[in-house]
Scaffold this active site. Sequence first.
Site, mmCIF file in Angstrom:
data_model
loop_
_atom_site.group_PDB
_atom_site.id
_atom_site.type_symbol
_atom_site.label_atom_id
_atom_site.label_comp_id
_atom_site.label_asym_id
_atom_site.label_seq_id
_atom_site.Cartn_x
_atom_site.Cartn_y
_atom_site.Cartn_z
ATOM 1 N N SER A 107 0.875 -1.173 0.000
ATOM 2 C CA SER A 107 0.000 0.000 0.000
ATOM 3 C C SER A 107 0.915 1.226 0.000
ATOM 4 C CB SER A 107 -0.912 -0.010 1.227
ATOM 5 O OG SER A 107 -0.140 -0.156 2.396
ATOM 6 N N GLU A 153 -0.847 9.987 -11.407
ATOM 7 C CA GLU A 153 -1.982 9.185 -11.858
ATOM 8 C C GLU A 153 -3.127 9.365 -10.867
ATOM 9 O OE1 GLU A 153 -0.683 5.054 -12.436
ATOM 10 O OE2 GLU A 153 1.376 5.804 -12.576
ATOM 11 N N LYS A 188 -5.813 8.278 -8.305
ATOM 12 C CA LYS A 188 -5.878 7.128 -7.385
ATOM 13 C C LYS A 188 -7.297 6.553 -7.447
ATOM 14 C CE LYS A 188 -4.804 5.774 -2.652
ATOM 15 N NZ LYS A 188 -6.071 5.075 -2.376
ATOM 16 N N GLU A 203 -5.908 -1.875 -10.551
ATOM 17 C CA GLU A 203 -7.044 -1.650 -9.646
ATOM 18 C C GLU A 203 -8.337 -2.111 -10.314
ATOM 19 O OE1 GLU A 203 -7.662 0.220 -5.723
ATOM 20 O OE2 GLU A 203 -5.864 -0.259 -6.884
ATOM 21 N N LYS A 241 4.616 8.910 -8.573
ATOM 22 C CA LYS A 241 5.682 7.905 -8.628
ATOM 23 C C LYS A 241 6.914 8.511 -9.285
ATOM 24 C CE LYS A 241 2.281 4.215 -9.273
ATOM 25 N NZ LYS A 241 1.706 3.263 -10.227
ATOM 26 N N LYS A 263 -3.909 12.749 -1.059
ATOM 27 C CA LYS A 263 -5.361 12.626 -0.942
ATOM 28 C C LYS A 263 -6.057 13.978 -1.186
ATOM 29 C CE LYS A 263 -5.845 8.269 0.258
ATOM 30 N NZ LYS A 263 -6.736 7.870 1.332
#
Length: 310
Positions: free
Chosen positions: A7, A44, A46, A104, A224, A248
Amino acid sequence: HTNPLFSLDNAFSIKEVNDWIIKIEKNLNKGKNKINNNDFLVAELKIDGNALALKYEHGVLTNAATRGNGEEGEEITNNVKMINSVPLKLRINNPPELLEIRGEAFISKNSFNLINKYRESKNEQLFANPRNACAGSLRQLDPNIVRNRNLDFFAYQVHFPKTSKINNFYNSQWKRLEFLKVCGFKINLNSRLISNISELEEYYNFWEKERTKINFETDGIVLKINDMDKQKILGHTQKAPRWAIALKFPAEEVSTRIKDLSFQVGRSGAITPVANFEEVQLAGTKVSRATLHNIERFEYLDIHVLDTIV
């Protein structure tokens, strides 16, 4: 998992991300690995879904698993084969002996609404949000349930065999996203190369506002380090990679109106005030009541029936 499925650590502001970048620069400069600021980061969206690890042997899907504890997950191959956006065979010639794909699984907003309409017509309990519906679907014993619920999948990472020369060619996160697309995977087309903080801020601010207009739930952006060699140098902690972080979005807020106030009595005899309000949709979940912690909080907010609350 051949490669751990970690994670991510979370950040809640651009400043926290800047601190993360400064820390990375220090770690890399110790090893005299200078940072080239051009296309330094990949940003990217999430996806608010369920992480999957897929194994392809000679280009054929042989195993699919959930994240689990990061080292070992639950094997759900037959269910994952029912997701249309997961290719059963890669669309490339001479694929490596083994590939591990990370991505995902999720249920789109449109599909989620259709699922709940159907469940309502059958007097079945409605799903709270797309993420929970997706997780429950992936663990069904009947793969046809997965097919009927129209799950989707975005790939975001590929691990090649360590000795393969292909690593040298696909030596950046951006190139690996392109490779995944060629293989037949859907990738998130809203990804972007980032060279500096102002570009990052622009990307983050744009998607914070626009996220409600896309057909899947997202709760932030993932950053990343683009260079795969630098990712290897940075490595990971026991829980998360050092070369990636999730920024977030602020908590979603809505306003509604209190219909009535009540009190619930716990097993210990403690009395807790409860507000019942007009139902609202919040972060993919329908909410119609909230406990108010204690009587002091209740009095401090001076809460009355028909008050508007946030």
